[in-house]
Design a protein around this motif. Structure first.
Motif, PDB file in Angstrom:
ATOM      1  N   MET A 180       0.844  -1.192   0.000  1.00  0.00           N
ATOM      2  CA  MET A 180       0.000   0.000   0.000  1.00  0.00           C
ATOM      3  C   MET A 180       0.876   1.237   0.000  1.00  0.00           C
ATOM      4  SD  MET A 180      -3.034  -0.757   2.723  1.00  0.00           S
ATOM      5  CE  MET A 180      -3.822  -2.348   2.860  1.00  0.00           C
ATOM      6  N   ASP A 181       0.374   2.275  -0.600  1.00  0.00           N
ATOM      7  CA  ASP A 181       1.084   3.547  -0.624  1.00  0.00           C
ATOM      8  C   ASP A 181       0.681   4.403   0.570  1.00  0.00           C
ATOM      9  OD1 ASP A 181       2.323   2.970  -3.081  1.00  0.00           O
ATOM     10  OD2 ASP A 181       0.590   3.702  -4.200  1.00  0.00           O
ATOM     11  N   VAL A 182       1.659   4.989   1.240  1.00  0.00           N
ATOM     12  CA  VAL A 182       1.382   5.970   2.288  1.00  0.00           C
ATOM     13  C   VAL A 182       1.008   7.280   1.606  1.00  0.00           C
ATOM     14  CG1 VAL A 182       2.336   7.290   4.204  1.00  0.00           C
ATOM     15  CG2 VAL A 182       2.936   4.885   3.941  1.00  0.00           C
ATOM     16  N   ILE A 183      -0.173   7.785   1.913  1.00  0.00           N
ATOM     17  CA  ILE A 183      -0.619   9.019   1.245  1.00  0.00           C
ATOM     18  C   ILE A 183      -0.729  10.199   2.211  1.00  0.00           C
ATOM     19  CG2 ILE A 183      -1.712   7.870  -0.697  1.00  0.00           C
ATOM     20  CD1 ILE A 183      -3.968   9.227   1.947  1.00  0.00           C
ATOM     21  N   PRO A 221      -3.006  -4.947  12.520  1.00  0.00           N
ATOM     22  CA  PRO A 221      -3.095  -3.822  11.596  1.00  0.00           C
ATOM     23  C   PRO A 221      -1.856  -3.681  10.715  1.00  0.00           C
ATOM     24  CG  PRO A 221      -3.974  -3.189  13.718  1.00  0.00           C
ATOM     25  CD  PRO A 221      -3.376  -4.556  13.900  1.00  0.00           C
ATOM     26  N   GLY A 222      -0.674  -3.909  11.287  1.00  0.00           N
ATOM     27  CA  GLY A 222       0.548  -3.837  10.487  1.00  0.00           C
ATOM     28  C   GLY A 222       0.580  -4.882   9.393  1.00  0.00           C
ATOM     29  N   GLN A 223       0.057  -6.059   9.691  1.00  0.00           N
ATOM     30  CA  GLN A 223      -0.027  -7.125   8.696  1.00  0.00           C
ATOM     31  C   GLN A 223      -0.915  -6.712   7.529  1.00  0.00           C
ATOM     32  OE1 GLN A 223      -0.143 -10.948  10.668  1.00  0.00           O
ATOM     33  NE2 GLN A 223      -1.500 -11.782   9.091  1.00  0.00           N
ATOM     34  N   VAL A 224      -1.973  -5.953   7.826  1.00  0.00           N
ATOM     35  CA  VAL A 224      -2.880  -5.480   6.774  1.00  0.00           C
ATOM     36  C   VAL A 224      -2.182  -4.484   5.860  1.00  0.00           C
ATOM     37  CG1 VAL A 224      -5.029  -4.228   6.307  1.00  0.00           C
ATOM     38  CG2 VAL A 224      -4.950  -5.903   8.155  1.00  0.00           C
ATOM     39  N   VAL A 225      -1.558  -3.467   6.434  1.00  0.00           N
ATOM     40  CA  VAL A 225      -0.981  -2.421   5.593  1.00  0.00           C
ATOM     41  C   VAL A 225       0.288  -2.882   4.890  1.00  0.00           C
ATOM     42  CG1 VAL A 225      -1.994  -0.581   6.977  1.00  0.00           C
ATOM     43  CG2 VAL A 225       0.310  -1.370   7.519  1.00  0.00           C
TER      44      VAL A 225
END
Length: 209
Positions: free
Chosen positions: A1-4, A188-192
């Protein structure tokens, strides 16, 4: 995922600018320092336990307000926590004063399906006594997290599997859950950190498949 976007300096002008960049489908990962987490825990807020254990203590999904028509909806945070039902009660001003990072998993989501998922899951997982998936959080067995039809939207989630399920229903598949949900603590870290694949979904229906 991109950090926006990220909110590293709550209460400053950069906070408003970060919130203004958000759109439906963005994933918000919340974090606290060790001392902040323990301050909350000493107040009896057991929902803050994950903040002391993991990089991110909570995760939420930006959705169109399921309480309004899609065309007139403002943005809400779809989320669930211990002793809470799945809900989209909080608007984006909820993010003010908190530390978070916003991730964008997919370029294009089916907003009608995201809106429909949000409406349905706040019903099926709307009982605060039963909606939180404690077995999944303990890594025993995560409840269904890949719904393709409205009838498959379940009634138990962790904050992480709620995000995974909402994105999957909207055409954005994440590989965050391992071993088909058995013996896997989905953080949550696993998701992102998971890889992303976009899928074409059939139009959202009010009932059935």
């Amino acid at each position: 995922m991109d950090v926006i976007a990220r909110n590293d300096h709550p209460g400053t002008p950069s906070e408003s600018a970060a919130i203004a960049t958000l759109r439906p489908g963005d994933v918000i990962a919340f974090h606290m320092s060790h001392s902040e987490a323990w301050t909350q825990l000493r107040k009896g807020k057991i929902q803050k336990i994950p903040y002391d254990l993991f990089r991110y203590g909570h995760i939420a999904l930006i959705v169109p307000d399921p309480g309004n028509d899609l065309a007139t909806s403002d943005l809400r945070l779809l989320q669930i926590a211990m002793k809470q039902a799945a809900n989209a009660d909080a608007a984006t001003d909820y993010l003010e004063g908190k530390h978070w990072v916003a991730y964008r998993p997919c370029g294009d989501l089916d907003l009608a399906r995201l809106h429909g998922f949000s409406r349905q899951v706040t019903i099926t997982a709307g009982n605060a006594e039963h909606a939180y998936d404690y077995a999944g959080v303990l890594g025993l067995r995560n409840k269904p997290y890949q719904p393709d039809s409205i009838s498959e939207i379940g009634g138990k989630f962790s904050c992480a599997t709620l995000v995974v399920a909402g994105l999957h229903y909207s055409g954005c598949h994440l590989d965050a859950v391992h071993r088909n949900g058995w013996f896997d603590i989905v953080t949550p870290g696993q998701v992102v950190d998971s890889s992303v694949r976009q899928e074409k979904k059939t139009p959202h229906l009010l009932s059935g498949k």
